[in-house]
Design a protein around this motif. Structure first.
Motif, PDB file in Angstrom:
ATOM      1  N   LEU A 153      10.118  59.356  27.307  1.00 23.70           N
ATOM      2  CA  LEU A 153       8.721  59.359  27.750  1.00 23.70           C
ATOM      3  C   LEU A 153       8.030  60.627  27.258  1.00 23.70           C
ATOM      4  N   HIS A 154       8.742  61.754  27.367  1.00 23.96           N
ATOM      5  CA  HIS A 154       8.169  63.028  26.910  1.00 23.96           C
ATOM      6  C   HIS A 154       7.819  62.951  25.420  1.00 23.96           C
ATOM      7  N   LEU A 155       8.789  62.516  24.594  1.00 25.70           N
ATOM      8  CA  LEU A 155       8.544  62.444  23.145  1.00 25.70           C
ATOM      9  C   LEU A 155       7.405  61.477  22.822  1.00 25.70           C
ATOM     10  N   SER A 156       7.346  60.361  23.541  1.00 26.35           N
ATOM     11  CA  SER A 156       6.294  59.364  23.274  1.00 26.35           C
ATOM     12  C   SER A 156       4.924  59.939  23.591  1.00 26.35           C
ATOM     13  N   LEU A 157       4.838  60.688  24.689  1.00 30.15           N
ATOM     14  CA  LEU A 157       3.555  61.299  25.071  1.00 30.15           C
ATOM     15  C   LEU A 157       3.137  62.332  24.027  1.00 30.15           C
ATOM     16  N   VAL A 158       4.104  63.135  23.570  1.00 32.63           N
ATOM     17  CA  VAL A 158       3.778  64.147  22.547  1.00 32.63           C
ATOM     18  C   VAL A 158       3.311  63.441  21.268  1.00 32.63           C
ATOM     19  N   ALA A 159       4.045  62.388  20.867  1.00 35.56           N
ATOM     20  CA  ALA A 159       3.668  61.656  19.645  1.00 35.56           C
ATOM     21  C   ALA A 159       2.283  61.034  19.783  1.00 35.56           C
ATOM     22  N   ALA A 160       1.910  60.661  21.014  1.00 37.05           N
ATOM     23  CA  ALA A 160       0.597  60.046  21.252  1.00 37.05           C
ATOM     24  C   ALA A 160      -0.508  61.103  21.292  1.00 37.05           C
ATOM     25  N   GLY A 161      -0.127  62.369  21.135  1.00 34.97           N
ATOM     26  CA  GLY A 161      -1.123  63.439  21.093  1.00 34.97           C
ATOM     27  C   GLY A 161      -1.519  63.957  22.462  1.00 34.97           C
ATOM     28  N   VAL A 162      -0.731  63.642  23.483  1.00 33.74           N
ATOM     29  CA  VAL A 162      -1.050  64.100  24.847  1.00 33.74           C
ATOM     30  C   VAL A 162      -0.648  65.569  24.974  1.00 33.74           C
ATOM     31  N   THR A 208      10.198  59.659  40.042  1.00 31.89           N
ATOM     32  CA  THR A 208       9.459  60.870  39.658  1.00 31.89           C
ATOM     33  C   THR A 208       9.449  61.133  38.144  1.00 31.89           C
ATOM     34  N   ALA A 209      10.472  60.624  37.422  1.00 33.03           N
ATOM     35  CA  ALA A 209      10.570  60.883  35.972  1.00 33.03           C
ATOM     36  C   ALA A 209       9.304  60.470  35.224  1.00 33.03           C
ATOM     37  N   THR A 210       8.665  59.387  35.653  1.00 35.67           N
ATOM     38  CA  THR A 210       7.483  58.882  34.933  1.00 35.67           C
ATOM     39  C   THR A 210       6.386  59.950  34.901  1.00 35.67           C
ATOM     40  N   ALA A 211       6.056  60.490  36.073  1.00 35.87           N
ATOM     41  CA  ALA A 211       4.979  61.490  36.140  1.00 35.87           C
ATOM     42  C   ALA A 211       5.481  62.871  35.724  1.00 35.87           C
ATOM     43  N   GLU A 212       6.771  63.098  35.927  1.00 39.59           N
ATOM     44  CA  GLU A 212       7.368  64.384  35.534  1.00 39.59           C
ATOM     45  C   GLU A 212       7.203  64.592  34.024  1.00 39.59           C
ATOM     46  N   ALA A 213       7.461  63.526  33.251  1.00 41.85           N
ATOM     47  CA  ALA A 213       7.349  63.625  31.782  1.00 41.85           C
ATOM     48  C   ALA A 213       5.905  63.923  31.380  1.00 41.85           C
ATOM     49  N   ILE A 214       4.955  63.362  32.119  1.00 40.37           N
ATOM     50  CA  ILE A 214       3.535  63.661  31.835  1.00 40.37           C
ATOM     51  C   ILE A 214       3.293  65.155  32.084  1.00 40.37           C
ATOM     52  N   GLY A 215       3.867  65.671  33.163  1.00 42.41           N
ATOM     53  CA  GLY A 215       3.752  67.092  33.495  1.00 42.41           C
ATOM     54  C   GLY A 215       4.331  67.998  32.414  1.00 42.41           C
ATOM     55  N   TYR A 216       5.405  67.549  31.718  1.00 44.18           N
ATOM     56  CA  TYR A 216       6.007  68.385  30.648  1.00 44.18           C
ATOM     57  C   TYR A 216       4.969  68.757  29.585  1.00 44.18           C
ATOM     58  N   THR A 217       4.023  67.834  29.344  1.00 46.62           N
ATOM     59  CA  THR A 217       3.060  68.047  28.241  1.00 46.62           C
ATOM     60  C   THR A 217       1.899  68.945  28.661  1.00 46.62           C
ATOM     61  N   GLY A 218       1.795  69.228  29.959  1.00 47.93           N
ATOM     62  CA  GLY A 218       0.648  69.991  30.442  1.00 47.93           C
ATOM     63  C   GLY A 218      -0.500  69.071  30.855  1.00 47.93           C
ATOM     64  N   ALA A 219      -0.306  67.753  30.676  1.00 41.59           N
ATOM     65  CA  ALA A 219      -1.349  66.790  31.088  1.00 41.59           C
ATOM     66  C   ALA A 219      -1.196  66.484  32.582  1.00 41.59           C
TER      67      ALA A 219
END
Ligand SMILES: Cc1ncc(COP(=O)(O)O)c(C=O)c1O
Length: 391
Positions: free
Chosen positions: A63-72, A86-97
């Motif tokens: 999820l983290h890599l996909s968000l980064v690749a999507a430009g998030v 929690t992993a779903t939203a946690e990965a969003i948090g990794y990007t700073g979004a």
């Protein structure tokens, strides 16, 4: 009930084939990402019906890599559901979004697509729906929203291997989809995950990013006899899969359709028997439209019932305790994320923000559902529940 063996909520379905396959990798001495990982990716892509499958160390990493690749990135917003692990939203948090939660449909437990557009702002970059329990989300509606607002659809398919929507496997519809092979999942490798996409650009960005941003992994260098030479071409992460996991994954993939058939049969037995218990709401089948009903299928990762607690003298927790006394393990999927202290402190969410998610949380019970169980076990679960309601 003394002496009766515990009926576990979930167990991986492992036999001699997996043990032999893992032993073979150990004997080969090539333990990390190599030929087995490449083979697993090829066969997984073929099974899902998608162009690219990229193996990773977990669904969270994927999820983290996909968000980064999507430009998030920092300051962006990503729409998702509070009714998930929690992993779903946690990965969003990794990007700073920021994870922007949207309430669920009270019966499907999936994100309520009719509430999404009002949450879209100029900062929104992606939508991350979750196919809860393996029930496909309304992908047509989600894709239409994403195309209208120029957003990337990254579906969290942690529960959804073998699920289908309108005749297409989950994993071949979203811009990026991410599967989990955690120990309790329908396809288990202990830890592990897979990103699937039909988009060449996303695949080419993610491929090096999962291994330190290096252009050539150790196996590829070994084949080339250029053992020491590589370039670091992008920001990377240590998110690769090992050949030990992939060898297990290949065996599990061979059994996935058989596994789904067993899960489906057990789910049907539960649903048929619970028709006579008015205090139980049984899980929804894929039912967006008549055609979707015919062409869609549930992965039956979890069998989640909802108790009509307003009609009962016992609470959901007391029900679970009584089942435990009958040696039957039950679960709760999920405590909505906005009720956890972290999500309240960091993002300002409060109790009351998502009433459908909260109401479902107070009513849901996950019953044992996996191929290690026998049909007799399923009837034992039904018997225990019937006894509880009879008294
Ligand atoms: C809905 C959902 N998303 C993501 C994950 C994370 O998966 P993993 O443990 O492979 O990172 C899980 C794991 O249970 C999950 O249930």
């Amino acid at each position: 009930m003394a002496g009766k063996a515990l009926i576990p909520l979930c167990r991986p379905w492992i036999d001699e084939t997996e043990i032999e396959a893992v032993s073979e990798v150990l004997a080969s001495k090539w333990l990390s990402t190599g030929p087995k990982t490449a083979q697993f990716e090829r066969q997984f892509a073929e099974y899902v019906g998608v162009k690219h499958a990229l193996a990773v160390s977990s669904c969270t990493a994927g999820l983290h890599l996909s968000l980064v690749a999507a430009g998030v990135g920092e300051g962006d917003e990503v729409i998702t559901t509070p009714y998930t692990f929690t992993a779903t939203a946690e990965a969003i948090g990794y990007t700073g979004a920021w994870p922007i939660f949207v309430d669920i449909h009270p019966l499907t437990l999936n994100i309520d697509v009719t509430q999404i557009e009002e949450k879209i702002t100029p900062r929104t970059k992606a939508i991350v729906p979750v196919h809860i329990a393996g029930l496909p989300c309304d992908m047509d509606a989600l894709l239409a929203i994403c195309r209208r607002h120029n957003l990337v659809l990254i579906d969290d398919a942690a529960h959804a291997i073998s699920a289908e929507y309108n005749g297409h496997r989950i994993g071949s519809i979203g811009d990026l989809s991410v599967f989990s092979f955690y120990a309790t999942k329908n396809l288990a490798t202990g830890e592990g995950g897979m990103i699937t996409t039909n988009n060449d650009q996303f695949a080419s960005v993610i491929k090096p990013m999962r291994l330190h941003g290096i252009d050539k992994d150790a196996w590829a260098r070994q084949q080339d006899r250029s053992i020491w030479y590589y370039e670091v071409t992008s920001q990377g992460y240590k998110y690769n899969m090992t050949d030990i996991q992939a060898a297990m994954g290949l065996c599990q993939l061979m059994k996935i359709e058989k596994q789904r058939e067993i899960r489906k049969r057990y789910a049907q037995i539960y649903t048929t028997c619970f028709r006579d218990i008015p205090e139980i709401i049984t899980p929804q089948s894929p039912s967006q439209s008549v055609e979707a009903q015919i062409l869609s299928r549930h992965a039956w990762h979890l069998y989640i019932i909802q108790l009509r607690t307003e009609q009962l003298e016992i609470s959901r927790d007391a029900f679970i305790d009584m089942m435990r006394e009958a040696n039957i393990e039950c679960g709760v999927h999920y405590t909505p994320l906005h009720l956890f202290p972290f999500y309240q402190k960091k993002y300002g969410y409060r109790e009351g923000d998502f009433p459908h998610a909260e109401s479902a949380f107070r009513r849901v019970v996950s019953l044992p559902l996996h191929p290690v169980l026998t049909e007799e076990n399923i009837h034992e679960v039904i018997h225990a529940i019937t006894e509880i309601f009879a008294h």
